[in-house]
Scaffold this motif. Structure first.
Motif, PDB file in Angstrom:
ATOM      1  N   UNK A  36      43.306 -24.045  55.949  1.00 33.00           N
ATOM      2  CA  UNK A  36      42.534 -24.731  57.037  1.00 33.00           C
ATOM      3  C   UNK A  36      42.900 -24.680  58.607  1.00 33.00           C
ATOM      4  N   UNK A  37      44.215 -25.127  58.653  1.00 39.27           N
ATOM      5  CA  UNK A  37      44.449 -25.208  60.050  1.00 39.27           C
ATOM      6  C   UNK A  37      44.502 -23.913  60.748  1.00 39.27           C
ATOM      7  N   UNK A  38      45.112 -23.019  60.106  1.00 36.95           N
ATOM      8  CA  UNK A  38      45.026 -21.505  60.827  1.00 36.95           C
ATOM      9  C   UNK A  38      43.584 -21.113  61.223  1.00 36.95           C
ATOM     10  N   UNK A  39      42.919 -21.355  60.026  1.00 37.52           N
ATOM     11  CA  UNK A  39      41.356 -20.697  60.401  1.00 37.52           C
ATOM     12  C   UNK A  39      40.573 -21.784  61.659  1.00 37.52           C
ATOM     13  N   UNK A 105      38.620 -16.842  57.532  1.00 42.48           N
ATOM     14  CA  UNK A 105      37.945 -18.414  57.825  1.00 42.48           C
ATOM     15  C   UNK A 105      37.880 -18.437  59.311  1.00 42.48           C
ATOM     16  N   UNK A 106      38.901 -17.893  60.185  1.00 42.39           N
ATOM     17  CA  UNK A 106      38.607 -18.138  61.312  1.00 42.39           C
ATOM     18  C   UNK A 106      37.605 -17.391  62.033  1.00 42.39           C
ATOM     19  N   UNK A 160      34.816 -26.997  53.135  1.00 43.80           N
ATOM     20  CA  UNK A 160      34.685 -27.289  51.644  1.00 43.80           C
ATOM     21  C   UNK A 160      34.641 -25.876  51.013  1.00 43.80           C
ATOM     22  N   UNK A 161      33.832 -24.829  51.568  1.00 42.76           N
ATOM     23  CA  UNK A 161      33.903 -23.635  50.814  1.00 42.76           C
ATOM     24  C   UNK A 161      35.233 -23.127  51.008  1.00 42.76           C
ATOM     25  N   UNK A 202      36.784 -30.776  40.867  1.00 42.34           N
ATOM     26  CA  UNK A 202      35.608 -31.661  41.198  1.00 42.34           C
ATOM     27  C   UNK A 202      36.026 -32.883  42.030  1.00 42.34           C
ATOM     28  N   UNK A 203      36.959 -33.576  41.098  1.00 36.72           N
ATOM     29  CA  UNK A 203      37.571 -34.569  41.642  1.00 36.72           C
ATOM     30  C   UNK A 203      38.229 -34.588  43.154  1.00 36.72           C
ATOM     31  N   UNK A 204      38.658 -33.304  43.531  1.00 38.67           N
ATOM     32  CA  UNK A 204      39.298 -33.280  44.653  1.00 38.67           C
ATOM     33  C   UNK A 204      38.112 -32.949  45.753  1.00 38.67           C
ATOM     34  N   UNK A 205      37.262 -32.569  45.465  1.00 37.60           N
ATOM     35  CA  UNK A 205      36.091 -31.988  46.488  1.00 37.60           C
ATOM     36  C   UNK A 205      34.839 -32.955  46.516  1.00 37.60           C
ATOM     37  N   UNK A 206      34.669 -33.723  45.199  1.00 40.90           N
ATOM     38  CA  UNK A 206      33.555 -34.785  45.455  1.00 40.90           C
ATOM     39  C   UNK A 206      33.360 -35.441  46.797  1.00 40.90           C
TER      40      UNK A 206
END
Length: 223
Positions: A36-39, A105-106, A160-161, A202-206
């Motif tokens: 995520x930070x790199x992107x 992702x970038x 999220x994706x 699910x628990x991580x992303x909800x």
């Protein structure tokens, strides 16, 4: 019903597989913290470069973004993982996945941020420059903060994706959550570890999904 529960929700199998699943979860979190930070950093660079209209910058930038948005990320990971050793570069599975996610992702983050930058009225740039701010200061202090706010729901949605996309790292044998769940399944001959991994995702992303919903409602209310 009992057979269904025994096959897919076997608590004993899930409990036995929990140590290896926790190891996979830790690797997944490390991958997220890298991807995520790199992107985002790459996306900021691409978005800022998009401001320049010179053909020598504009057309290579368009080609770069279009290529990595269109190229399947799964194929990209396999290509990097299998191709770099032939170039004499050995960085391991984690490094290959980090590079692949950065390239993919970038490009998406860059397009989102570019749209945010273009949503800022040109008059604000001129007003900032008239106060004595340099072009770099104007971009960093005036344009980018507003651009991020304008496209924040899209940034969260893309993040999220990205988190969900980390599951494809198993294709290069990186021991993330899905890979470890499949290993546990092969040992126990029961798909319950896969279901347990899905529950963890699910628990991580909800909470992120709920945050995204609130941001979208606020964005609609501001219009």
């Amino acid at each position: 019903m009992e057979e269904f529960l025994f096959t897919f929700f076997n608590i004993e199998v899930m409990r036995a597989a929990s140590p290896i699943l926790l190891q996979g979860l830790w690797m997944t979190l490390l991958l997220i913290l890298a991807a995520v930070p790199l992107g985002l950093a790459g996306g900021v660079v691409l978005a800022v470069l998009s401001v320049f209209r010179h053909p020598m910058i504009r057309w290579p930038l368009i080609a770069w973004v279009d290529f990595f948005r269109a190229f399947p990320p799964l194929v990209l990971l396999v290509f990097i993982y299998a191709g770099l050793p032939f170039a004499g570069i050995e960085i391991g599975a984690f490094g290959c996945v980090a590079i692949g996610f950065f390239l993919n992702t970038s490009s998406y983050y860059g397009e989102i941020l570019r749209a945010g930058i273009e949503s800022i009225p040109r008059g604000q740039v001129e007003a900032a420059r008239s106060t004595g701010l340099s072009a770099t200061q104007t971009m960093g202090y005036v344009i980018l903060p507003q651009a991020v706010r304008n496209v924040l729901p899209d940034l969260v949605s893309n993040t999220l994706e990205v988190v969900k996309l980390t599951s494809i790292a198993s294709v290069v044998a990186l021991p993330e959550l899905l890979f470890q769940a499949r290993q546990a399944q092969s040992v126990t001959y029961n798909p319950s570890p896969i279901v347990a991994a899905a529950i963890v995702y699910f628990l991580m992303l909800w909470p992120v999904v709920r945050l995204l919903s609130r941001l979208e409602h606020k964005a609609v209310a501001r219009r």
